[in-house]
Motif scaffolding. Structure first.
Motif, PDB file in Angstrom:
ATOM      1  N   ALA A 254       0.807  -1.197   0.035  1.00  0.00           N
ATOM      2  CA  ALA A 254       0.226   0.115   0.038  1.00  0.00           C
ATOM      3  C   ALA A 254       0.873   1.334   0.126  1.00  0.00           C
ATOM      4  O   ALA A 254       1.772   1.283   0.702  1.00  0.00           O
ATOM      5  CB  ALA A 254      -0.918   0.048   1.148  1.00  0.00           C
ATOM      6  N   THR A 255       0.474   2.107  -0.877  1.00  0.00           N
ATOM      7  CA  THR A 255       1.391   3.457  -0.856  1.00  0.00           C
ATOM      8  C   THR A 255       0.372   4.719  -0.247  1.00  0.00           C
ATOM      9  O   THR A 255      -0.653   4.715  -0.489  1.00  0.00           O
ATOM     10  CB  THR A 255       1.694   3.770  -2.408  1.00  0.00           C
ATOM     11  OG1 THR A 255       0.620   4.080  -3.168  1.00  0.00           O
ATOM     12  CG2 THR A 255       2.709   2.672  -2.998  1.00  0.00           C
ATOM     13  N   ARG A 256       1.321   5.529   0.364  1.00  0.00           N
ATOM     14  CA  ARG A 256       0.646   6.624   1.029  1.00  0.00           C
ATOM     15  C   ARG A 256       1.602   7.879   0.830  1.00  0.00           C
ATOM     16  O   ARG A 256       2.790   7.781   1.634  1.00  0.00           O
ATOM     17  CB  ARG A 256       0.052   6.441   2.287  1.00  0.00           C
ATOM     18  CG  ARG A 256      -0.437   7.644   2.873  1.00  0.00           C
ATOM     19  CD  ARG A 256      -0.938   7.243   4.281  1.00  0.00           C
ATOM     20  NE  ARG A 256      -1.628   8.234   5.020  1.00  0.00           N
ATOM     21  CZ  ARG A 256      -2.818   8.827   5.103  1.00  0.00           C
ATOM     22  NH1 ARG A 256      -3.678   8.039   4.318  1.00  0.00           N
ATOM     23  NH2 ARG A 256      -3.258   9.761   6.165  1.00  0.00           N
ATOM     24  N   ASP A 257       1.402   8.883   0.050  1.00  0.00           N
ATOM     25  CA  ASP A 257       2.415   9.963  -0.260  1.00  0.00           C
ATOM     26  C   ASP A 257       3.902   9.551  -0.689  1.00  0.00           C
ATOM     27  O   ASP A 257       3.979   8.926  -1.496  1.00  0.00           O
ATOM     28  CB  ASP A 257       2.296  10.734   0.936  1.00  0.00           C
ATOM     29  CG  ASP A 257       0.927  11.162   1.319  1.00  0.00           C
ATOM     30  OD1 ASP A 257       0.134  11.697   0.473  1.00  0.00           O
ATOM     31  OD2 ASP A 257       0.591  11.638   2.543  1.00  0.00           O
ATOM     32  N   ALA A 258       4.723   9.727   0.499  1.00  0.00           N
ATOM     33  CA  ALA A 258       6.194   9.265   0.077  1.00  0.00           C
ATOM     34  C   ALA A 258       6.347   7.903   0.651  1.00  0.00           C
ATOM     35  O   ALA A 258       7.546   7.733   0.539  1.00  0.00           O
ATOM     36  CB  ALA A 258       7.151  10.270   0.809  1.00  0.00           C
ATOM     37  N   TRP A 259       5.516   7.150   1.143  1.00  0.00           N
ATOM     38  CA  TRP A 259       5.932   5.970   2.015  1.00  0.00           C
ATOM     39  C   TRP A 259       5.056   4.810   1.408  1.00  0.00           C
ATOM     40  O   TRP A 259       3.919   4.873   0.741  1.00  0.00           O
ATOM     41  CB  TRP A 259       5.617   6.077   3.489  1.00  0.00           C
ATOM     42  CG  TRP A 259       6.318   7.268   4.036  1.00  0.00           C
ATOM     43  CD1 TRP A 259       5.720   8.594   4.205  1.00  0.00           C
ATOM     44  CD2 TRP A 259       7.940   7.383   4.250  1.00  0.00           C
ATOM     45  NE1 TRP A 259       6.917   9.534   4.719  1.00  0.00           N
ATOM     46  CE2 TRP A 259       7.987   8.622   4.633  1.00  0.00           C
ATOM     47  CE3 TRP A 259       8.723   6.430   4.230  1.00  0.00           C
ATOM     48  CZ2 TRP A 259       9.281   8.862   4.972  1.00  0.00           C
ATOM     49  CZ3 TRP A 259      10.032   6.757   4.515  1.00  0.00           C
ATOM     50  CH2 TRP A 259      10.112   8.052   5.015  1.00  0.00           C
ATOM     51  N   THR A 260       5.633   3.646   1.607  1.00  0.00           N
ATOM     52  CA  THR A 260       5.036   2.455   1.194  1.00  0.00           C
ATOM     53  C   THR A 260       5.054   1.433   2.263  1.00  0.00           C
ATOM     54  O   THR A 260       6.060   1.377   3.171  1.00  0.00           O
ATOM     55  CB  THR A 260       5.934   1.493  -0.057  1.00  0.00           C
ATOM     56  OG1 THR A 260       5.893   2.733  -1.075  1.00  0.00           O
ATOM     57  CG2 THR A 260       5.387   0.601  -0.284  1.00  0.00           C
ATOM     58  N   VAL A 261       3.889   0.829   2.630  1.00  0.00           N
ATOM     59  CA  VAL A 261       3.879  -0.129   3.514  1.00  0.00           C
ATOM     60  C   VAL A 261       3.568  -1.526   2.856  1.00  0.00           C
ATOM     61  O   VAL A 261       2.669  -1.783   2.003  1.00  0.00           O
ATOM     62  CB  VAL A 261       2.427  -0.015   4.362  1.00  0.00           C
ATOM     63  CG1 VAL A 261       2.382  -1.262   5.655  1.00  0.00           C
ATOM     64  CG2 VAL A 261       2.864   1.382   5.356  1.00  0.00           C
ATOM     65  N   THR A 262       4.464  -2.523   3.261  1.00  0.00           N
ATOM     66  CA  THR A 262       4.516  -3.709   2.550  1.00  0.00           C
ATOM     67  C   THR A 262       4.132  -4.915   3.882  1.00  0.00           C
ATOM     68  O   THR A 262       4.931  -4.929   4.476  1.00  0.00           O
ATOM     69  CB  THR A 262       5.391  -4.044   1.936  1.00  0.00           C
ATOM     70  OG1 THR A 262       6.020  -3.159   0.951  1.00  0.00           O
ATOM     71  CG2 THR A 262       5.586  -5.344   1.163  1.00  0.00           C
ATOM     72  N   LEU A 263       3.228  -5.909   3.513  1.00  0.00           N
ATOM     73  CA  LEU A 263       2.972  -6.898   4.257  1.00  0.00           C
ATOM     74  C   LEU A 263       3.410  -8.317   3.439  1.00  0.00           C
ATOM     75  O   LEU A 263       3.010  -8.360   2.490  1.00  0.00           O
ATOM     76  CB  LEU A 263       1.609  -6.906   4.706  1.00  0.00           C
ATOM     77  CG  LEU A 263       0.941  -5.748   5.305  1.00  0.00           C
ATOM     78  CD1 LEU A 263      -0.499  -6.114   5.693  1.00  0.00           C
ATOM     79  CD2 LEU A 263       1.850  -5.192   6.733  1.00  0.00           C
ATOM     80  N   VAL A 264       4.047  -9.102   4.227  1.00  0.00           N
ATOM     81  CA  VAL A 264       4.587 -10.082   3.587  1.00  0.00           C
ATOM     82  C   VAL A 264       4.516 -11.422   4.545  1.00  0.00           C
ATOM     83  O   VAL A 264       5.036 -11.350   5.857  1.00  0.00           O
ATOM     84  CB  VAL A 264       6.034 -10.194   3.109  1.00  0.00           C
ATOM     85  CG1 VAL A 264       6.322 -11.510   2.336  1.00  0.00           C
ATOM     86  CG2 VAL A 264       6.417  -8.903   2.114  1.00  0.00           C
ATOM     87  N   ALA A 265       3.654 -12.279   4.099  1.00  0.00           N
ATOM     88  CA  ALA A 265       3.660 -13.336   4.978  1.00  0.00           C
ATOM     89  C   ALA A 265       4.301 -15.082   4.422  1.00  0.00           C
ATOM     90  O   ALA A 265       3.923 -14.876   3.114  1.00  0.00           O
ATOM     91  CB  ALA A 265       2.157 -13.767   5.345  1.00  0.00           C
ATOM     92  N   VAL A 266       4.783 -15.508   5.201  1.00  0.00           N
ATOM     93  CA  VAL A 266       5.484 -16.917   4.684  1.00  0.00           C
ATOM     94  C   VAL A 266       4.828 -18.032   5.524  1.00  0.00           C
ATOM     95  O   VAL A 266       4.972 -18.002   6.917  1.00  0.00           O
ATOM     96  CB  VAL A 266       6.740 -16.991   4.595  1.00  0.00           C
ATOM     97  CG1 VAL A 266       7.493 -18.180   4.408  1.00  0.00           C
ATOM     98  CG2 VAL A 266       7.296 -16.009   3.612  1.00  0.00           C
TER      99      VAL A 266
END
Length: 292
Positions: A254-266
């Motif tokens: 997910a992107t918001r302005d200057a930042w990216t949030v990434t969720l990764v599950a294994v």
């Protein structure tokens, strides 16, 4: 005493004269096409790239190690960009190319385009100086960073953060287990980048799940399928040292302005599967300006 109406006319004529388009030679362009920025070379290159991308340019070639980038817009206008370190600064040179003669002056002159490029690049670099941090809200079982939030699986036993709180790490089971895999979820907030960091973060999450007893080897190419809510996922075979292990993975960005949030599950299979938990996590993401 000067006539104020006459002075206003002179100012207007001067402004119109400055805005009148005039040809730009290649030699003159080389003297005008550079700007210096503070920061690391890779961050500066990414800021230039993202700024141009937002203005409709698409990369046709790039080399982060050399600090080079070539972009082109649908109308044929483009830039050849280089980033060089000089005296502690990053000097960006953006040489324009176009099927039509290059011009200075006016809203679409090269000087206006350079000004917009430098302004956008500087705005991103300034924003990246203060990274957001994860915080956990116990009342709602929610992790929040830069306005993006999600709810981790309630039953998972272990949650911790890195020293800067840019990474939140979750494991289904606390402590060591006899089983080779402990389902893991990695949540990372980082500056926006033109290229996806999911493959790198997937390696980090796999290391968490398999406790990284040896150096993990991931496949060169991932087989990826779209999942609900803008997520992606798939199955891959990981070499844990010399032992092959098949894992199931999921990711949502997910992107918001200057930042990216990434969720990764294994996760694994059978009792180590976590598909249902992942669907709930992915569906709980709020406040995202965009998703991949």
């Amino acid at each position: 005493m000067p006539n104020p109406r006459f002075a206003a006319v002179v100012v207007l004529l001067l402004a119109q004269g400055c805005a009148t388009p005039r040809p730009l030679s290649e030699a003159a362009a080389r003297g005008l096409a550079s700007e210096a920025f503070g920061g690391e070379a890779d961050a500066v290159l990414d800021a230039v790239w993202l700024t141009l991308e937002a203005r409709g340019y698409r990369a046709t070639a790039h080399d982060a190690a050399r600090g080079t980038l070539a972009v082109t817009r649908a109308d044929g206008h483009g830039y050849d960009v280089t980033v060089e370190t000089r005296e502690g600064e990053q000097v960006v040179t953006a040489m324009p190319r176009s099927p039509r003669p290059l011009m200075l002056g006016g809203d679409d002159g090269e000087d206006a385009r350079w000004a917009a490029l430098w302004k956008g690049t500087r705005a991103l670099l300034d924003a990246w100086r203060e990274p957001p941090e994860w915080r956990y809200e116990t009342r709602t079982n929610t992790l929040v960073a830069d306005g993006v939030s999600f709810r981790p699986p309630k039953a998972w036993a272990y949650l911790d953060f890195d020293i800067h709180r840019h990474r939140a790490r979750l494991l289904r089971h606390r402590g060591r287990r006899d089983a080779p895999l402990n389902p893991a979820l990695l949540a990372v907030v980082e500056r926006r980048r033109p290229l996806s960091t999911v493959p790198l973060l997937l390696g980090e999450a796999a290391g968490m799940a398999l406790t990284a007893r040896s150096r993990l080897t991931l496949p060169d190419e991932l087989e990826t399928a779209l999942e609900p809510g803008g997520a992606v996922g798939g199955t891959m075979r990981v070499l844990d040292g010399t032992t092959p292990r098949e894992v199931r993975w999921h990711a949502r960005t997910a992107t918001r302005d200057a930042w990216t949030v990434t969720l990764v599950a294994v996760c694994g299979t059978g009792e180590d599967a976590c598909d249902e938990e992942w669907w709930q996590v992915a569906a709980s993401v709020k406040g995202a300006g965009g998703a991949q």
